[in-house]
Scaffold this motif. Structure first.
Motif, PDB file in Angstrom:
ATOM      1  N   VAL A  52      53.978  24.868  49.356  1.00 32.33           N
ATOM      2  CA  VAL A  52      52.587  24.512  49.680  1.00 32.33           C
ATOM      3  C   VAL A  52      51.783  25.775  49.944  1.00 32.33           C
ATOM      4  CG1 VAL A  52      51.094  23.426  51.422  1.00 32.33           C
ATOM      5  CG2 VAL A  52      53.088  22.185  50.526  1.00 32.33           C
ATOM      6  N   ASP A  53      52.316  26.679  50.746  1.00 34.78           N
ATOM      7  CA  ASP A  53      51.620  27.928  51.058  1.00 34.78           C
ATOM      8  C   ASP A  53      51.345  28.730  49.784  1.00 34.78           C
ATOM      9  OD1 ASP A  53      51.765  27.180  53.722  1.00 34.78           O
ATOM     10  OD2 ASP A  53      53.423  28.556  54.193  1.00 34.78           O
ATOM     11  N   PHE A  54      52.331  28.821  48.903  1.00 31.72           N
ATOM     12  CA  PHE A  54      52.189  29.559  47.644  1.00 31.72           C
ATOM     13  C   PHE A  54      51.062  28.977  46.795  1.00 31.72           C
ATOM     14  CE2 PHE A  54      53.233  29.796  43.117  1.00 31.72           C
ATOM     15  CZ  PHE A  54      53.381  31.147  42.929  1.00 31.72           C
ATOM     16  N   TYR A  55      51.110  27.686  46.530  1.00 32.29           N
ATOM     17  CA  TYR A  55      50.129  27.071  45.634  1.00 32.29           C
ATOM     18  C   TYR A  55      48.725  27.027  46.240  1.00 32.29           C
ATOM     19  CZ  TYR A  55      53.764  25.937  42.330  1.00 32.29           C
ATOM     20  OH  TYR A  55      54.768  26.039  41.405  1.00 32.29           O
ATOM     21  N   THR A  56      48.612  26.793  47.543  1.00 30.85           N
ATOM     22  CA  THR A  56      47.278  26.719  48.150  1.00 30.85           C
ATOM     23  C   THR A  56      46.684  28.098  48.407  1.00 30.85           C
ATOM     24  OG1 THR A  56      48.197  26.486  50.394  1.00 30.85           O
ATOM     25  CG2 THR A  56      47.698  24.452  49.196  1.00 30.85           C
ATOM     26  N   THR A  57      47.506  29.056  48.776  1.00 28.66           N
ATOM     27  CA  THR A  57      47.006  30.397  49.072  1.00 28.66           C
ATOM     28  C   THR A  57      46.683  31.191  47.819  1.00 28.66           C
ATOM     29  OG1 THR A  57      48.266  30.470  51.133  1.00 28.66           O
ATOM     30  CG2 THR A  57      47.550  32.591  50.216  1.00 28.66           C
ATOM     31  N   HIS A  58      47.546  31.100  46.804  1.00 27.64           N
ATOM     32  CA  HIS A  58      47.427  31.997  45.665  1.00 27.64           C
ATOM     33  C   HIS A  58      46.858  31.380  44.389  1.00 27.64           C
ATOM     34  CE1 HIS A  58      49.537  34.955  47.997  1.00 27.64           C
ATOM     35  NE2 HIS A  58      50.537  34.112  48.191  1.00 27.64           N
ATOM     36  N   LEU A  59      46.961  30.066  44.227  1.00 30.07           N
ATOM     37  CA  LEU A  59      46.584  29.474  42.944  1.00 30.07           C
ATOM     38  C   LEU A  59      45.490  28.419  43.041  1.00 30.07           C
ATOM     39  CD1 LEU A  59      50.104  29.260  41.285  1.00 30.07           C
ATOM     40  CD2 LEU A  59      48.343  31.008  40.972  1.00 30.07           C
ATOM     41  N   GLY A  60      44.839  28.296  44.165  1.00 35.57           N
ATOM     42  CA  GLY A  60      43.670  27.435  44.276  1.00 35.57           C
ATOM     43  C   GLY A  60      43.952  25.945  44.374  1.00 35.57           C
TER      44      GLY A  60
ATOM     45  N   ASP B 189      39.936  35.525  33.676  1.00 35.80           N
ATOM     46  CA  ASP B 189      40.224  36.948  33.503  1.00 35.80           C
ATOM     47  C   ASP B 189      41.671  37.192  33.912  1.00 35.80           C
ATOM     48  OD1 ASP B 189      40.497  39.722  33.751  1.00 35.80           O
ATOM     49  OD2 ASP B 189      38.453  39.987  34.480  1.00 35.80           O
ATOM     50  N   LEU B 190      42.565  37.233  32.950  1.00 37.43           N
ATOM     51  CA  LEU B 190      43.993  37.364  33.228  1.00 37.43           C
ATOM     52  C   LEU B 190      44.310  38.664  33.959  1.00 37.43           C
ATOM     53  CD1 LEU B 190      46.772  36.037  32.891  1.00 37.43           C
ATOM     54  CD2 LEU B 190      46.992  37.289  30.732  1.00 37.43           C
ATOM     55  N   ASP B 191      43.713  39.764  33.548  1.00 36.68           N
ATOM     56  CA  ASP B 191      44.006  41.054  34.182  1.00 36.68           C
ATOM     57  C   ASP B 191      43.652  41.041  35.666  1.00 36.68           C
ATOM     58  OD1 ASP B 191      44.956  42.146  31.768  1.00 36.68           O
ATOM     59  OD2 ASP B 191      42.925  42.713  31.178  1.00 36.68           O
ATOM     60  N   THR B 192      42.518  40.457  36.013  1.00 38.61           N
ATOM     61  CA  THR B 192      42.107  40.367  37.412  1.00 38.61           C
ATOM     62  C   THR B 192      43.078  39.500  38.206  1.00 38.61           C
ATOM     63  OG1 THR B 192      39.792  40.720  36.857  1.00 38.61           O
ATOM     64  CG2 THR B 192      40.241  39.632  38.956  1.00 38.61           C
ATOM     65  N   GLU B 193      43.483  38.360  37.644  1.00 38.29           N
ATOM     66  CA  GLU B 193      44.425  37.469  38.327  1.00 38.29           C
ATOM     67  C   GLU B 193      45.779  38.145  38.525  1.00 38.29           C
ATOM     68  OE1 GLU B 193      43.971  34.443  39.831  1.00 38.29           O
ATOM     69  OE2 GLU B 193      41.879  34.933  39.442  1.00 38.29           O
ATOM     70  N   VAL B 194      46.265  38.821  37.501  1.00 36.57           N
ATOM     71  CA  VAL B 194      47.550  39.515  37.607  1.00 36.57           C
ATOM     72  C   VAL B 194      47.485  40.580  38.701  1.00 36.57           C
ATOM     73  CG1 VAL B 194      49.157  41.061  36.410  1.00 36.57           C
ATOM     74  CG2 VAL B 194      48.301  39.000  35.256  1.00 36.57           C
TER      75      VAL B 194
ATOM     76  N   ARG C 274      45.500  40.688  41.311  1.00 35.89           N
ATOM     77  CA  ARG C 274      45.381  40.028  42.610  1.00 35.89           C
ATOM     78  C   ARG C 274      46.734  39.500  43.081  1.00 35.89           C
ATOM     79  NH1 ARG C 274      44.866  34.888  44.435  1.00 35.89           N
ATOM     80  NH2 ARG C 274      44.778  33.965  42.350  1.00 35.89           N
ATOM     81  N   LEU C 275      47.461  38.863  42.180  1.00 37.48           N
ATOM     82  CA  LEU C 275      48.743  38.262  42.547  1.00 37.48           C
ATOM     83  C   LEU C 275      49.828  39.321  42.755  1.00 37.48           C
ATOM     84  CD1 LEU C 275      48.479  35.205  40.176  1.00 37.48           C
ATOM     85  CD2 LEU C 275      48.212  35.200  42.670  1.00 37.48           C
ATOM     86  N   ARG C 276      49.790  40.387  41.973  1.00 42.76           N
ATOM     87  CA  ARG C 276      50.744  41.493  42.195  1.00 42.76           C
ATOM     88  C   ARG C 276      50.486  42.145  43.553  1.00 42.76           C
ATOM     89  NH1 ARG C 276      51.367  43.494  36.155  1.00 42.76           N
ATOM     90  NH2 ARG C 276      53.318  42.403  35.765  1.00 42.76           N
ATOM     91  N   ALA C 277      49.214  42.300  43.914  1.00 38.86           N
ATOM     92  CA  ALA C 277      48.870  42.887  45.215  1.00 38.86           C
ATOM     93  C   ALA C 277      49.385  42.021  46.360  1.00 38.86           C
ATOM     94  CB  ALA C 277      47.360  43.078  45.328  1.00 38.86           C
ATOM     95  N   ALA C 278      49.503  40.715  46.110  1.00 37.85           N
ATOM     96  CA  ALA C 278      50.044  39.804  47.120  1.00 37.85           C
ATOM     97  C   ALA C 278      51.572  39.788  47.105  1.00 37.85           C
ATOM     98  CB  ALA C 278      49.507  38.393  46.884  1.00 37.85           C
ATOM     99  N   GLY C 279      52.189  40.564  46.202  1.00 39.86           N
ATOM    100  CA  GLY C 279      53.636  40.669  46.144  1.00 39.86           C
ATOM    101  C   GLY C 279      54.341  39.528  45.440  1.00 39.86           C
ATOM    102  N   LEU C 280      53.621  38.797  44.599  1.00 39.89           N
ATOM    103  CA  LEU C 280      54.229  37.646  43.923  1.00 39.89           C
ATOM    104  C   LEU C 280      55.037  38.087  42.705  1.00 39.89           C
ATOM    105  CD1 LEU C 280      51.362  35.033  44.202  1.00 39.89           C
ATOM    106  CD2 LEU C 280      53.217  35.541  45.776  1.00 39.89           C
ATOM    107  N   PRO C 281      56.122  37.360  42.420  1.00 39.12           N
ATOM    108  CA  PRO C 281      57.029  37.760  41.342  1.00 39.12           C
ATOM    109  C   PRO C 281      56.630  37.229  39.965  1.00 39.12           C
ATOM    110  CG  PRO C 281      57.972  35.920  42.534  1.00 39.12           C
ATOM    111  CD  PRO C 281      56.678  36.265  43.222  1.00 39.12           C
TER     112      PRO C 281
END
Length: 125
Positions: free
Chosen positions: A21-29, A81-86, A88-95
């Motif tokens: 829940v935290d993953f999907y709500t925090t990172h993917l809207g 914008d795929l580059d922006t999303e990548v 953002r998510l890499r900065a959050a440490g997502l795999p």
């Protein structure tokens, strides 16, 4: 059969419902729609209802043992914008599970949720 509601539902078997829940709500809207954590929760984004089933849920218990690992199927999310999303998510440490792949229809990359289920982020050409 009952008539379908406004959502398309996909069930993901997860190890930890709250982490999912935290993953999907925090990172993917996604927005939490409801549930009975720690067994189950459902989150929504647009017309997609993602059913997050933990080990104690009936959905997970109905899954055969030989199908217990995350599969090659995935949720497909369109991004502007795929580059922006990548970034953002890499900065959050997502795999991420792949590099960006470009094809005739657009560009995509695979992200993994905490249980290893795949999410495809896709930017149309």
């Amino acid at each position: 059969m009952t008539s379908p509601d406004r959502f398309a539902g996909v069930r993901y078997i997860v190890d930890d419902v709250q982490a999912a829940v935290d993953f999907y709500t925090t990172h993917l809207g996604f927005t939490l729609r409801g549930g009975a954590a720690p067994a189950f929760a459902d989150v929504v984004r647009g017309p997609l209802r993602l059913l997050l089933s933990g080990p104690a849920s009936s959905g997970a218990r109905a899954t055969p043992d030989d199908a217990g690992a995350a599969g090659r199927n995935r949720v497909h999310l369109i991004v502007d914008d795929l580059d922006t999303e990548v970034a953002r998510l890499r900065a959050a440490g997502l795999p991420f599970r792949s590099d960006v792949v470009t094809g005739p229809g657009g560009r995509q990359i695979l992200l993994a949720d905490p249980a290893g289920n795949l999410i495809e982020l896709f930017q149309p050409a």
